[in-house]
Design an enzyme around this catalytic site. Structure first.
Site, mmCIF file in Angstrom:
data_model
loop_
_atom_site.group_PDB
_atom_site.id
_atom_site.type_symbol
_atom_site.label_atom_id
_atom_site.label_comp_id
_atom_site.label_asym_id
_atom_site.label_seq_id
_atom_site.Cartn_x
_atom_site.Cartn_y
_atom_site.Cartn_z
ATOM 1 C CB CYS A 9 -49.447 -32.388 -83.036
ATOM 2 S SG CYS A 9 -48.168 -30.721 -82.560
ATOM 3 N N GLY A 10 -50.325 -32.818 -78.676
ATOM 4 C CA GLY A 10 -51.233 -31.760 -77.766
ATOM 5 C C GLY A 10 -49.898 -31.351 -77.030
ATOM 6 N N GLY A 13 -47.048 -34.335 -77.641
ATOM 7 C CA GLY A 13 -46.981 -34.822 -78.582
ATOM 8 C C GLY A 13 -45.550 -33.437 -79.170
ATOM 9 C CB ILE A 131 -40.315 -40.009 -62.306
ATOM 10 C CG1 ILE A 131 -40.729 -39.122 -61.444
ATOM 11 C CG2 ILE A 131 -39.246 -41.657 -60.729
ATOM 12 C CD1 ILE A 131 -41.961 -38.771 -60.388
ATOM 13 C CE LYS A 200 -50.041 -40.953 -63.401
ATOM 14 N NZ LYS A 200 -49.849 -39.396 -63.334
ATOM 15 N N GLY A 299 -46.129 -32.928 -66.542
ATOM 16 C CA GLY A 299 -45.874 -31.969 -67.675
ATOM 17 C C GLY A 299 -45.324 -31.943 -68.769
#
Length: 414
Positions: A9-10, A13, A131, A200, A299
């Site tokens: 739950c950061g 989360g 995205i 990525k 974000g």
């Protein structure tokens, strides 16, 4: 009723929890059935949370609850995320994640387990944040043979480079501002050294070319050595500097080319005008040509949006996605950096010889660059395209002539 659990739950989360309860009614319509977020796993206490009664500290509570069919892993890092993800998949629970490090290292293994248990392992948020890029690659562009992927895959470095270009600030000043605004972590090494973008591009290359690509095999270079002098020379030739992650299919079965490096790109190109914290990902297909995906790549809520979107896909699925897979590999499927063919920007200084004349002699026809305030003993130029092995050898000969190589940046055409 489909029960969901969130591991961690950061930032992401908590965003997933917020988005789920805010849009619960519309999510249920899209899923075609009732949904409930039954558990939130975190080692910390959240007594003031609206959802305090849903928090647990023992992962086994979630693992052993057969009513939980979808698990969201947003812990980050390799462990215990890998252990928890594997255990959930083996118990027949679908897993959704934004954890790029885990997917880049263990994606093939986890996708295989999901397939064997007829569940899904989805990770749309791991590359582009908000995205869409994973689903378009294996579904919308499925008719294409993907030849190349290149992109600005890290918003933090793009923000820093944009500030350096627009406002003439140094790297250190731009990084400090990024940290102040919350775009960069207290320890920004993964971003500014290219590790985040490397993970990525490994995920994208694995999916596009069908064989697992490991970060250890991909050359990654960050932006910490970019100077205002480099910025000025780039601007003088109509270019900007961007951190570009790219992967290109090998010809006739040859290894792929993959790397993450700063690069000169034309200011007017498809990637050259992607600024600030925005990301841009170019996919080159044999039928579509170039397709570009653009938006905020990170974000809390953009990433949570992609995670919850994957939750809905799992809720609707009747079996494993057949197209979201790639083969396991032992690595070694990426060509050495030295084999890469590129033009190169070089900035040199010499107190003993004319470095531009020496460069022309070594490289052939070069494009000389200029900037205001250029010292008389400094030269900057762009070499013709050659392998990096050949460029390295020529640079070594320059240094033997007493020429210092101050900067070395690839020049790309996107």
């Amino acid at each position: 009723m489909i029960n969901i659990a969130v591991l961690g739950c950061g930032t992401v989360g908590s965003g997933v929890v917020d988005v789920f309860f805010k849009n619960k009614e519309s999510l249920e319509k899209k899923a075609g059935q009732e949904l409930d977020l039954k558990y939130i796993l975190d080692v910390r206490d959240f007594p003031d949370s609206l959802y305090a009664d849903r928090f647990v500290k023992d992962f086994n509570v979630i693992l052993n609850d057969d009513s939980v069919s979808i698990v969201v892993e947003v812990i980050g890092g390799l462990e215990p995320a890998h252990e928890y993800t594997r255990a959930c998949l083996e118990r027949g629970k679908s897993v959704v994640t934004s954890n790029k490090e885990l997917v880049a290292q263990y994606g093939a293994e986890l996708l295989d387990i999901a397939h064997s248990r007829h569940v899904n392992y989805l990770f749309e948020a791991s590359v582009g944040g908000g995205i869409p890029i994973i689903r378009p690659l294996h579904m919308c562009l499925a008719a294409n043979r993907i030849e190349e992927i290149a992109g600005i895959l890290n918003g933090t470095t793009n923000f820093i480079l944009t500030k350096m270009f627009r406002e003439g600030v140094t790297f250190d000043s731009a990084l400090a501002l990024a940290q102040k605004l919350g775009y960069a972590e207290r320890n920004p090494a993964d971003d500014v050294e290219g590790k985040d973008a490397c993970r990525k591009i490994c995920i994208l290359a694995s999916l596009a070319f069908g064989s697992h690509v490991y970060p250890r095999d991909v050359y990654a270079e960050g932006i910490t050595r970019i100077t205002q002098e480099d910025v000025a020379y780039a601007a003088g030739c109509g270019s900007v500097i961007k951190l570009i992650g790219r992967a290109k299919r090998g010809v006739n079965g040859a290894p792929i080319t993959a790397m993450v490096t700063p690069a000169f790109v034309s200011h007017d190109s498809q990637l050259g005008n992607v600024d600030d914290v925005f990301n841009g990902i170019l996919v080159r297909g044999d039928a579509t040509g170039d397709v570009v995906f653009y938006g905020k790549g990170a974000g809390k809520y953009p990433t949570a949006s992609a995670v919850v979107g994957d939750v809905i896909e799992c809720a609707k699925a009747t079996d494993t996605s057949p197209s979201l897979r790639w083969e396991k590999s032992n690595g070694g499927n990426v060509a050495p950096r030295e084999d890469n063919v590129t033009a190169m920007y070089l900035r040199c200084r010499s107190f003993e010889s004319n470095s531009l004349e020496d460069a022309v002699e070594l490289f052939g026809k070069v494009k000389a660059l200029s900037r205001d305030g250029k010292p008389s003993n400094e030269a900057a130029f762009i070499t013709p395209a050659a392998t990096e092995r050949e460029i390295d050898a020529a640079c070594k000969k320059l240094e033997e002539k007493g020429v210092s190589i101050l900067s070395k940046i690839r020049v790309l055409d996107y």
